[in-house]
Design a protein around this motif. Structure first.
Motif, PDB file in Angstrom:
ATOM      1  N   ILE A   1      13.646  10.715 -20.635  1.00  0.00           N
ATOM      2  CA  ILE A   1      12.210  10.468 -20.438  1.00  0.00           C
ATOM      3  C   ILE A   1      11.804  10.643 -18.976  1.00  0.00           C
ATOM      4  CG2 ILE A   1      10.388   8.719 -20.556  1.00  0.00           C
ATOM      5  CD1 ILE A   1      11.872   7.520 -22.962  1.00  0.00           C
ATOM      6  N   SER A   2      12.495   9.961 -18.064  1.00  0.00           N
ATOM      7  CA  SER A   2      12.062   9.885 -16.662  1.00  0.00           C
ATOM      8  C   SER A   2      12.189  11.204 -15.903  1.00  0.00           C
ATOM      9  CB  SER A   2      12.870   8.800 -15.927  1.00  0.00           C
ATOM     10  OG  SER A   2      12.764   7.562 -16.584  1.00  0.00           O
ATOM     11  N   ALA A   3      12.990  12.126 -16.413  1.00  0.00           N
ATOM     12  CA  ALA A   3      13.212  13.390 -15.712  1.00  0.00           C
ATOM     13  C   ALA A   3      12.143  14.432 -16.008  1.00  0.00           C
ATOM     14  CB  ALA A   3      14.585  13.957 -16.074  1.00  0.00           C
ATOM     15  N   TRP A   4      11.160  14.090 -16.857  1.00  0.00           N
ATOM     16  CA  TRP A   4      10.195  15.094 -17.302  1.00  0.00           C
ATOM     17  C   TRP A   4       8.765  14.564 -17.225  1.00  0.00           C
ATOM     18  CZ3 TRP A   4      12.741  19.544 -18.136  1.00  0.00           C
ATOM     19  CH2 TRP A   4      14.122  19.448 -18.394  1.00  0.00           C
ATOM     20  N   ARG A   5       7.872  15.418 -16.777  1.00  0.00           N
ATOM     21  CA  ARG A   5       6.444  15.105 -16.867  1.00  0.00           C
ATOM     22  C   ARG A   5       5.768  16.216 -17.673  1.00  0.00           C
ATOM     23  NH1 ARG A   5       7.086  16.268 -11.119  1.00  0.00           N
ATOM     24  NH2 ARG A   5       6.049  18.237 -10.549  1.00  0.00           N
ATOM     25  N   ASP A   6       4.749  15.841 -18.404  1.00  0.00           N
ATOM     26  CA  ASP A   6       4.103  16.792 -19.306  1.00  0.00           C
ATOM     27  C   ASP A   6       3.235  17.802 -18.585  1.00  0.00           C
ATOM     28  OD1 ASP A   6       5.283  15.606 -21.481  1.00  0.00           O
ATOM     29  OD2 ASP A   6       3.585  14.279 -21.895  1.00  0.00           O
ATOM     30  N   SER A   7       2.749  17.453 -17.399  1.00  0.00           N
ATOM     31  CA  SER A   7       1.801  18.306 -16.710  1.00  0.00           C
ATOM     32  C   SER A   7       1.730  17.898 -15.243  1.00  0.00           C
ATOM     33  CB  SER A   7       0.419  18.182 -17.363  1.00  0.00           C
ATOM     34  OG  SER A   7      -0.423  19.243 -16.999  1.00  0.00           O
ATOM     35  N   THR A   8       1.208  18.792 -14.407  1.00  0.00           N
ATOM     36  CA  THR A   8       1.118  18.536 -12.972  1.00  0.00           C
ATOM     37  C   THR A   8      -0.245  19.005 -12.471  1.00  0.00           C
ATOM     38  OG1 THR A   8       3.507  18.972 -12.773  1.00  0.00           O
ATOM     39  CG2 THR A   8       2.221  18.952 -10.734  1.00  0.00           C
ATOM     40  N   ILE A   9      -0.839  18.266 -11.538  1.00  0.00           N
ATOM     41  CA  ILE A   9      -2.133  18.692 -11.002  1.00  0.00           C
ATOM     42  C   ILE A   9      -1.983  19.996 -10.231  1.00  0.00           C
ATOM     43  CG2 ILE A   9      -3.061  16.358 -10.872  1.00  0.00           C
ATOM     44  CD1 ILE A   9      -2.624  16.479  -7.805  1.00  0.00           C
TER      45      ILE A   9
END
Length: 640
Positions: free
Chosen positions: A208-216
């Motif tokens: 979970i913590s190693a991934w983000r769904d999107s970035t500004i």
């Protein structure tokens, strides 16, 4: 000490030369402590043996060979036995007090490098930088060098949490660091926007913590509300991959120092394990906790609370986030478990725990935190942070390690044995040194390599802000004059930080690091009495930049040295442009229009056009094109 012959040559050259790259001055970076040119040269060919009588020296010789093979398609035999004829002898001379010092002597019949293991390695790096290739043969000038570093700690920090970089990219950076005699790589592995290290006891940190769904996209303030790219980003290093990086670095005399950020910048970890936050959990889901609702720092751009102050997902925008670790036994156990696995991977004496930018909103409203403040008779949340850091330091000390933290760990009282990394200017470092604590200087004014490299930001790739040119990096002195000579002994060294909010590719990483890292290497290694920016930039940097290009390093082509003087005969301006990239071409205009490869080719000093009374000053626009075809940004200088 004999006067260095090359300094005499330099003095003569400075009187009349325009094209500095024609100089024959040895271009070693960082500048050695003592260097004397001798008569003659050593010819480097396949008949030369490297004599290395111990395993570590043989490994250094092998790495020397790797460089020769990549750059010159030459490989030398390595042996333990003495040989007749031309040789490179590696004489191991243990030196506990100065393990990185070396003596390099080049004569026509052979090269001798003496020193401890680190010294031998650095002597080989200097030898590589001395190699000259005339197209038919390789040679090294006869020379006598006695060298040792000014500072024991010479580091670069790479943030892989905002943007992830593959192992091969990390190794390339380590190779370049070693070549310029850095010895510490600070690996920033955890942040609000990503957790990058496998912890086997807590698998959700990589699930979970190693991934983000999107970035500004764009700068933080470009769009309100934020615009997100819609691209999943992340990654992590397995423990085996991290061990591989540690081993790779150690063979190149670099220690990898891991950073596990705490108690702040922990949003990514708490997205997976919210129970280690500041509030009690009624159940096992994030919504079962009872957080403070709607703190200012957690507001979305549309004015709504961000995730109700709980990161149920890894955030995709930058800045300081409100979620921080809770001050409770379960959290301390979690962090001790994490650090136990970290210490099994990283043999470094130091473990970095961050400690910077800790918003205390949650602690102020958390019954758990307030009970502990009362129980421990702490004055406020600042002392609670000191309590937190001291707990972690005690654990690290019990396991034979030392703690490093950013200068905020001074707030509320400094942990007993902590080393301070001073980033908010020098104030924190000065305070720590006066308290007899070890200090690493990394002020954001001179050591933040994520900053812009030109005042006209529109000519530069997107960056976080600030302005840090090459010369300013070179000008830095890590020992503050406000400290006494005894207090200055606590300054272990210096480090540059490369934060990667706006650095997502390997080319951009290299663009921000080089050539500023070359200036830093001299700040860290060379005694101040042997530093001279004009000599560095005009006499030695051009050769190294040309070499970096051959090594496929995407460095930033630096501005040229532009000298504008009055021509005595005509009264017009005389313009002289000197590139710091050996063998490069310069194209220019003086009519205010764009400079590209259709513009005037610079062939030497020229006189500016006639200008009438009352007319504005002219503007010189120019670009630099390197021998390999790289084109610089357009640079502008007012002719006045």
């Amino acid at each position: 000490m004999k006067k260095q012959l090359w300094m005499i040559v330099l003095a003569c050259l400075c009187l009349g030369t325009v094209q500095a790259q024609q100089s024959n001055i040895p271009s070693i970076i960082p500048n050695p402590a003592s260097m004397e040119l001798l008569e003659g040269q050593f010819i480097l060919n396949e008949e030369v043996y490297i004599i290395a009588k111990d395993e570590i020296s043989r490994k250094s010789a092998s790495l020397f060979n790797d460089f020769l093979q990549k750059q010159y398609h030459l490989s030398l035999p390595i042996t333990e036995q003495d040989q007749k004829g031309s040789t490179i002898k590696l004489n191991l001379t243990p030196n506990a007090e100065k393990p990185e010092a070396y003596h390099l002597k080049v004569e026509s019949e052979g090269i001798t490098i003496s020193g401890d293991h680190s010294g031998i390695f650095y002597g080989l790096q200097s030898t590589l930088q001395l190699i000259s290739n005339n197209g038919t043969q390789l040679s090294v000038p006869a020379i006598n060098i006695q060298d040792e570093p000014e500072f024991a700690y010479r580091g670069i920090m790479l943030d892989v949490s905002r943007h992830f970089f593959e192992v091969d990219q990390i190794k390339k950076m380590i190779d370049l660091m070693a070549y310029f005699k850095f010895n510490k790589m600070h690996w920033h592995l955890t942040e609000d926007q990503g957790w990058r290290l496998e912890i086997k006891k807590y698998p959700k940190l990589t699930e979970i913590s190693a991934w983000r769904d999107s970035t500004i996209i764009g700068q933080y303030y470009d769009f309100k509300p934020f615009i997100y790219d819609g691209v999943k980003h992340g990654g992590y290093y397995t423990q085996e991959e991290a061990k591989e990086v540690v081993k790779y670095a150690a063979e190149r005399m670099i220690t990898v120092i891991p950073e596990i950020e705490l108690p702040g910048h922990s949003s990514a970890a708490l997205a997976a394990y919210p129970e280690f936050g500041s509030f009690d959990m009624d159940g096992d889901k994030p919504e079962d906790s009872k957080p403070l609702s709607g703190s200012i720092m957690a507001m979305k751009e549309n004015g709504e609370p961000y995730d109700n102050d709980l990161n149920t997902q890894v955030p995709g925008f930058w800045g300081v986030h409100p979620n921080i670790y809770g001050v409770k036994e379960e959290t301390f156990q979690f962090l001790e478990d994490v650090l136990t696995e970290v210490m099994e991977i990283f043999p470094s004496e130091y473990i970095h725990i961050g400690g910077d930018e800790v918003p205390k909103d949650h602690w102020k409203t958390s019954p758990i935190s307030q009970r502990l403040i009362k129980k421990e008779k702490l004055a406020d949340e600042h002392e609670l942070q000191s309590y937190f850091v001291t707990r972690m330091e005690k654990f690290l000390n019990e396991n034979g390690r030392k703690l490093i933290g950013w200068d905020e760990i001074l707030e509320g009282g400094l942990a007993p044995n902590a080393t301070v990394m001073s980033w908010r200017g020098e104030k924190g470092g000065i305070a720590a040194a006066k308290m007899s604590h070890d200090v690493i200087m990394t002020p954001n004014s001179h050591m933040y390599f994520d900053h812009y490299q030109a005042e006209d930001k529109i000519t530069e790739p997107l960056a976080i802000g600030g302005f840090l040119p090459l010369e300013k990096v070179y000008s830095y002195s890590p020992r503050p004059e406000s400290l006494s000579s005894e207090e200055q002994k606590f300054i272990l060294g210096v480090q540059a930080n490369l934060w990667t909010e706006y650095i997502a590719t390997s080319n951009k990483m290299e663009y921000h690091l080089f050539p500023r890292a070359l200036a830093l290497s001299e700040v860290a290694w060379t005694n101040a009495n042997n530093k001279n920016y004009k000599e560095f930039s005009e006499e030695r940097l051009p050769t190294r930049l040309a070499e970096l290009e051959q090594m496929k390093v995407f460095y930033r082509v630096p501005e040229a040295d532009v000298q504008i003087t009055k021509d005595a005969k005509t009264g017009r301006h005389k313009v002289t442009i000197t590139s710091f990239v050996k063998g490069s071409k310069i194209y220019y205009t003086v009519d205010g229009h764009k400079a590209d490869q259709t513009a005037n080719l610079y062939r030497g000093s020229f006189l500016s056009p006639f200008t009438g009374t009352g007319q504005d000053n002219l503007t010189l626009n120019y670009i630099i094109v390197t021998p390999e075809g790289r084109q610089s940004n357009q640079f502008s200088v007012t002719i006045e």
